[in-house]
Scaffold this motif. Structure first.
Motif, mmCIF file in Angstrom:
data_model
loop_
_atom_site.group_PDB
_atom_site.id
_atom_site.type_symbol
_atom_site.label_atom_id
_atom_site.label_comp_id
_atom_site.label_asym_id
_atom_site.label_seq_id
_atom_site.Cartn_x
_atom_site.Cartn_y
_atom_site.Cartn_z
ATOM 1 N N ASP A 13 -7.372 5.898 -11.870
ATOM 2 C CA ASP A 13 -8.182 4.669 -11.474
ATOM 3 C C ASP A 13 -7.978 3.571 -11.847
ATOM 4 O OD1 ASP A 13 -9.124 3.653 -9.607
ATOM 5 O OD2 ASP A 13 -10.910 4.863 -8.908
ATOM 6 N N PRO A 55 -2.826 1.075 -8.478
ATOM 7 C CA PRO A 55 -2.966 2.095 -7.726
ATOM 8 C C PRO A 55 -3.962 3.462 -7.720
ATOM 9 C CG PRO A 55 -1.188 2.163 -9.554
ATOM 10 C CD PRO A 55 -1.477 0.921 -9.345
ATOM 11 N N GLU A 84 0.952 -1.528 0.036
ATOM 12 C CA GLU A 84 -0.135 -0.170 0.170
ATOM 13 C C GLU A 84 1.402 1.322 -0.393
ATOM 14 O OE1 GLU A 84 -3.642 -0.112 2.051
ATOM 15 O OE2 GLU A 84 -3.900 -1.899 2.717
ATOM 16 N N ALA A 85 -0.047 2.333 -0.954
ATOM 17 C CA ALA A 85 0.853 3.851 -0.556
ATOM 18 C C ALA A 85 -0.050 4.870 -0.046
ATOM 19 C CB ALA A 85 1.528 3.939 -2.413
ATOM 20 N N ASP A 86 0.503 5.862 0.266
ATOM 21 C CA ASP A 86 -0.366 6.832 0.811
ATOM 22 C C ASP A 86 1.147 8.369 0.645
ATOM 23 O OD1 ASP A 86 -1.273 9.530 1.067
ATOM 24 O OD2 ASP A 86 -1.611 8.879 3.071
ATOM 25 N N ASP A 99 2.784 11.725 -1.116
ATOM 26 C CA ASP A 99 2.519 12.885 -1.735
ATOM 27 C C ASP A 99 3.418 13.766 -1.475
ATOM 28 O OD1 ASP A 99 -1.048 13.186 -1.064
ATOM 29 O OD2 ASP A 99 -0.446 13.411 0.465
ATOM 30 N N ASN A 150 0.355 12.415 -5.773
ATOM 31 C CA ASN A 150 -0.763 12.334 -5.365
ATOM 32 C C ASN A 150 -0.882 10.613 -5.711
ATOM 33 O OD1 ASN A 150 -2.980 11.133 -3.417
ATOM 34 N ND2 ASN A 150 -1.860 12.148 -2.051
ATOM 35 N N ILE A 151 0.217 10.060 -4.670
ATOM 36 C CA ILE A 151 -0.276 7.993 -5.122
ATOM 37 C C ILE A 151 -1.165 7.515 -3.705
ATOM 38 C CG2 ILE A 151 0.344 6.538 -6.249
ATOM 39 C CD1 ILE A 151 2.400 8.574 -6.797
ATOM 40 N N THR A 152 -2.305 6.497 -4.076
ATOM 41 C CA THR A 152 -2.915 5.309 -3.146
ATOM 42 C C THR A 152 -3.075 4.227 -3.444
ATOM 43 O OG1 THR A 152 -5.185 6.583 -3.594
ATOM 44 C CG2 THR A 152 -3.632 7.460 -1.804
ATOM 45 N N GLY A 153 -3.163 3.801 -3.185
ATOM 46 C CA GLY A 153 -3.614 2.228 -3.055
ATOM 47 C C GLY A 153 -2.566 1.337 -3.008
#
Length: 166
Positions: free
Chosen positions: A74, A46, A4-6, A8, A38-41
């Motif tokens: 997405d 991602p 997982e990533a969060d 910025d 911003n990268i999440t997921g």
């Protein structure tokens, strides 16, 4: 990354020349960039969003007063828009969606052979910019204006629209 990533990233007044130096590109690349990313997921799926603005941009033989873009990625779809300005006129705008796999893993093709939905609009765009990837056409002259919608898939493009070359 893996898992997982969060993440910025914000950059203001970044000199493009520094990026070009790191990438060791031989092409002329100049300007000042502001970036919000911003990268999440997870690494295999991602979610990415961002905004980009640049002033006094030079790439190879092309100069732009301003470049502005925003994107969201997405579920294997990149959506967004990118605009180029010269002499206070937006000479090129690309907007829409493109099927892509931007996962953080090794894959055979990043651009997927699925439905595309892009609109490309130009006003007084130098023809030489369009022909830049083609080595034998570097010295063409003229101006391109118009609008083209790109549909279909990567292997079966379906363009629709009108371009005028003067």
């Amino acid at each position: 990354f893996y898992g997982e990533a969060d993440f910025d990233l914000k950059a203001e007044n970044l000199k493009v020349e520094r990026i070009a130096s790191i990438l060791q590109t031989q092409d002329r690349l100049e300007g000042m960039v502001n970036l919000d990313l911003n990268i999440t997921g997870i690494h295999t799926d991602p979610v990415i969003s961002g905004k980009l603005s640049a002033e006094d941009v030079s790439f190879k033989n092309y100069d732009f007063d301003r470049l502005v873009g925003a994107w969201e990625y997405d579920s294997r779809t990149l959506m967004g828009e990118l605009g180029f300005w010269k002499d206070s006129l937006q000479i090129l705008k690309v907007e829409g969606y493109l099927p892509m796999d931007l996962s953080f893993q090794t894959i055979p093709d990043r651009i997927l052979n699925e439905q595309i939905g892009l609109v490309i609009s130009s006003k007084r765009l130098p023809l030489s910019m369009i022909m830049a990837p083609f080595e034998n056409y570097q010295e063409v002259t003229g101006i391109v204006s118009g609008r083209v919608e790109l549909g279909g898939t990567l292997e079966g493009m379906a363009p629709n629209g009108k371009l005028t070359i003067s």
